[in-house]
Design a protein around this motif. Sequence first.
Motif, PDB file in Angstrom:
ATOM      1  N   ILE A 141       1.205  -0.982  -0.203  1.00  0.00           N
ATOM      2  CA  ILE A 141       0.266  -0.354  -0.250  1.00  0.00           C
ATOM      3  C   ILE A 141       0.663   1.216   0.070  1.00  0.00           C
ATOM      4  N   ILE A 142       1.620   1.173   0.798  1.00  0.00           N
ATOM      5  CA  ILE A 142       2.967   2.080   1.048  1.00  0.00           C
ATOM      6  C   ILE A 142       3.359   2.745  -0.535  1.00  0.00           C
ATOM      7  N   GLN A 143       3.996   1.459  -0.648  1.00  0.00           N
ATOM      8  CA  GLN A 143       4.635   1.909  -2.534  1.00  0.00           C
ATOM      9  C   GLN A 143       3.621   2.293  -3.474  1.00  0.00           C
ATOM     10  N   MET A 144       2.209   1.781  -3.713  1.00  0.00           N
ATOM     11  CA  MET A 144       1.137   2.115  -4.185  1.00  0.00           C
ATOM     12  C   MET A 144       1.208   3.448  -4.504  1.00  0.00           C
ATOM     13  N   THR A 145       0.888   4.387  -3.069  1.00  0.00           N
ATOM     14  CA  THR A 145       0.604   5.452  -2.260  1.00  0.00           C
ATOM     15  C   THR A 145       2.191   5.946  -3.379  1.00  0.00           C
ATOM     16  N   TYR A 146       2.614   5.753  -3.159  1.00  0.00           N
ATOM     17  CA  TYR A 146       4.218   6.449  -3.832  1.00  0.00           C
ATOM     18  C   TYR A 146       3.940   6.793  -5.043  1.00  0.00           C
ATOM     19  N   PHE A 147       3.945   5.736  -5.835  1.00  0.00           N
ATOM     20  CA  PHE A 147       3.705   5.568  -7.454  1.00  0.00           C
ATOM     21  C   PHE A 147       2.671   6.652  -8.310  1.00  0.00           C
ATOM     22  N   VAL A 148       1.849   6.644  -6.976  1.00  0.00           N
ATOM     23  CA  VAL A 148       0.392   8.121  -7.544  1.00  0.00           C
ATOM     24  C   VAL A 148       0.291   8.595  -7.468  1.00  0.00           C
ATOM     25  N   VAL A 149       1.639   9.435  -5.878  1.00  0.00           N
ATOM     26  CA  VAL A 149       1.512  10.345  -6.346  1.00  0.00           C
ATOM     27  C   VAL A 149       3.066  11.031  -7.367  1.00  0.00           C
ATOM     28  N   PHE A 150       4.066   9.764  -7.458  1.00  0.00           N
ATOM     29  CA  PHE A 150       5.022  10.296  -8.035  1.00  0.00           C
ATOM     30  C   PHE A 150       4.346  10.631  -9.641  1.00  0.00           C
ATOM     31  N   TYR A 151       3.300   9.616 -10.251  1.00  0.00           N
ATOM     32  CA  TYR A 151       2.936   9.389 -12.013  1.00  0.00           C
ATOM     33  C   TYR A 151       1.733  10.650 -11.229  1.00  0.00           C
ATOM     34  N   THR A 152       1.563  11.813 -11.009  1.00  0.00           N
ATOM     35  CA  THR A 152       0.422  12.105 -11.022  1.00  0.00           C
ATOM     36  C   THR A 152       1.615  13.809 -10.903  1.00  0.00           C
ATOM     37  N   ILE A 153       0.475  14.420  -9.463  1.00  0.00           N
ATOM     38  CA  ILE A 153       2.259  15.388  -9.489  1.00  0.00           C
ATOM     39  C   ILE A 153       3.114  15.467  -9.166  1.00  0.00           C
ATOM     40  N   GLY A 154       3.880  14.188  -8.748  1.00  0.00           N
ATOM     41  CA  GLY A 154       5.253  14.314  -8.515  1.00  0.00           C
ATOM     42  C   GLY A 154       6.150  14.459  -9.527  1.00  0.00           C
ATOM     43  N   TRP A 155       5.491  14.110 -10.513  1.00  0.00           N
ATOM     44  CA  TRP A 155       7.129  13.827 -11.596  1.00  0.00           C
ATOM     45  C   TRP A 155       6.976  15.263 -12.159  1.00  0.00           C
ATOM     46  N   ILE A 156       6.497  16.476 -11.824  1.00  0.00           N
ATOM     47  CA  ILE A 156       6.170  18.604 -12.079  1.00  0.00           C
ATOM     48  C   ILE A 156       7.788  18.537 -11.411  1.00  0.00           C
ATOM     49  N   PHE A 157       7.850  18.360  -9.753  1.00  0.00           N
ATOM     50  CA  PHE A 157       8.635  18.908  -8.979  1.00  0.00           C
ATOM     51  C   PHE A 157       9.902  17.989  -9.155  1.00  0.00           C
ATOM     52  N   ARG A 158       9.936  16.682  -9.574  1.00  0.00           N
ATOM     53  CA  ARG A 158      11.282  15.461  -9.927  1.00  0.00           C
ATOM     54  C   ARG A 158      11.714  16.005 -10.737  1.00  0.00           C
ATOM     55  N   LEU A 159      11.098  17.125 -12.611  1.00  0.00           N
ATOM     56  CA  LEU A 159      11.727  17.344 -13.385  1.00  0.00           C
ATOM     57  C   LEU A 159      12.593  18.655 -13.199  1.00  0.00           C
ATOM     58  N   THR A 160      11.240  19.561 -12.179  1.00  0.00           N
ATOM     59  CA  THR A 160      12.429  20.356 -11.949  1.00  0.00           C
ATOM     60  C   THR A 160      13.418  20.225 -11.030  1.00  0.00           C
ATOM     61  N   TYR A 161      13.308  19.960  -9.943  1.00  0.00           N
ATOM     62  CA  TYR A 161      14.632  19.091  -8.897  1.00  0.00           C
ATOM     63  C   TYR A 161      16.038  18.610 -10.138  1.00  0.00           C
ATOM     64  N   LEU A 162      15.118  17.563 -11.010  1.00  0.00           N
ATOM     65  CA  LEU A 162      16.241  17.542 -12.029  1.00  0.00           C
ATOM     66  C   LEU A 162      16.914  18.786 -12.582  1.00  0.00           C
ATOM     67  N   LEU A 163      16.530  19.490 -13.265  1.00  0.00           N
ATOM     68  CA  LEU A 163      16.722  20.616 -13.479  1.00  0.00           C
ATOM     69  C   LEU A 163      17.907  21.846 -12.776  1.00  0.00           C
ATOM     70  N   SER A 164      17.661  21.748 -11.313  1.00  0.00           N
ATOM     71  CA  SER A 164      18.130  22.873 -10.124  1.00  0.00           C
ATOM     72  C   SER A 164      19.591  22.400  -9.781  1.00  0.00           C
ATOM     73  N   PRO A 165      20.309  23.442 -10.355  1.00  0.00           N
ATOM     74  CA  PRO A 165      21.933  23.090 -10.317  1.00  0.00           C
ATOM     75  C   PRO A 165      22.701  23.233  -8.663  1.00  0.00           C
ATOM     76  N   ASN A 166      23.020  22.636  -8.475  1.00  0.00           N
ATOM     77  CA  ASN A 166      23.665  23.100  -6.897  1.00  0.00           C
ATOM     78  C   ASN A 166      24.341  24.250  -6.744  1.00  0.00           C
ATOM     79  N   GLU A 167      25.367  25.238  -7.964  1.00  0.00           N
ATOM     80  CA  GLU A 167      25.542  26.073  -7.970  1.00  0.00           C
ATOM     81  C   GLU A 167      25.432  27.022  -9.462  1.00  0.00           C
TER      82      GLU A 167
END
Length: 352
Positions: free
Chosen positions: A160-186
Amino acid sequence: MRGILGKLKLMVPNEEAEDIHSIDYERLMKLGFRTFLFDYDNTLAPWRVIDVEERTMELFEDLLKKGMKVAVVTNAPSSRARKIKERFGKRVPIFGRMGKPSIRKFKRVFMELNTLPRECVIIGDLLFTDIIVGNKLGMYTILVLPTKGSGFLKKSMRAIIQMTYFVVFYTIGWIFRLTYLLSPNEWYYRVEEIDFTKFKNCGVKLLVFDYDNTLAKWREKRLGESKLELLKKLRDMNFKIVILSNGPSSRFEYMRDEYDWIEFVHRARKPLPFKLRKILDRYELKNSETVLIGDQLMTDIMAGNLCGIYTVKVEPIDKNEFIGTKFLRILERFFMLFIQDKPQMGRISGIH
């Protein structure tokens, strides 16, 4: 709209890991984090299980020997973690019945550990408790998969916990994940402004540079005098240097023999991380020992972040660019609205 996005973003971790043992603690320490807060149930041990694996105890011991602060912050009663208390005593405080995602009791945690939220990493298996409370307080958040337990109930909870994560990640989460991948440290204007001495003091051994519009103008087949002098200085500081470019091999035909102390890698197909990973494997270096420097968010920075290495963004040297790059610049301007602040080497620990 921003308020709604801010609330949704609270559920998105800074990174994910298979379990607590697959986390790169050395990289986190180089970023200046000094306190590690662990959830208990399904993070350190299966739900309601008292016994803790010996390798988890050894992980705590290793972090403590390196001068880190370690604590358990759980919604369960503190007695659940009594094996840890028996082993470590006051060296690893146990904070029970925390009521996560409420932040109310964390003031006591920070006071007793003599630490600040921005110095802390919180590690847990639940988006709605561990990750939300960590993001609320400005801690670095890591989501791990629930530990495997025996019995139908424990296996069902894990699913159930894994399913909850996948639901969040593949709905709204991927947007924030993408911006995180585009964000440099410096961020810097030019490579000459980068504090390479700080990187050296933090144990960095390999510097990976983009070429076009990072070290030279697009299609330029020679390094300028100032950039060449910089690379020679970095060589003398015992950095290994790689130039990783999406350009053709012909771009470097005049430089390969002349500068045999630089490795040139062409047709890298960034942001795909495959050639960058091969470089790390070839040099037998950890992610925490590498820094990638480039002028494009959509190629250089994303490739570095996909590999889990430290990334530095510089401004392009010239406006003359490949037409595909010009299109990516338009996308960059849009994503700049959502770029995230990421931890920096030495910013917390004061290494210079």
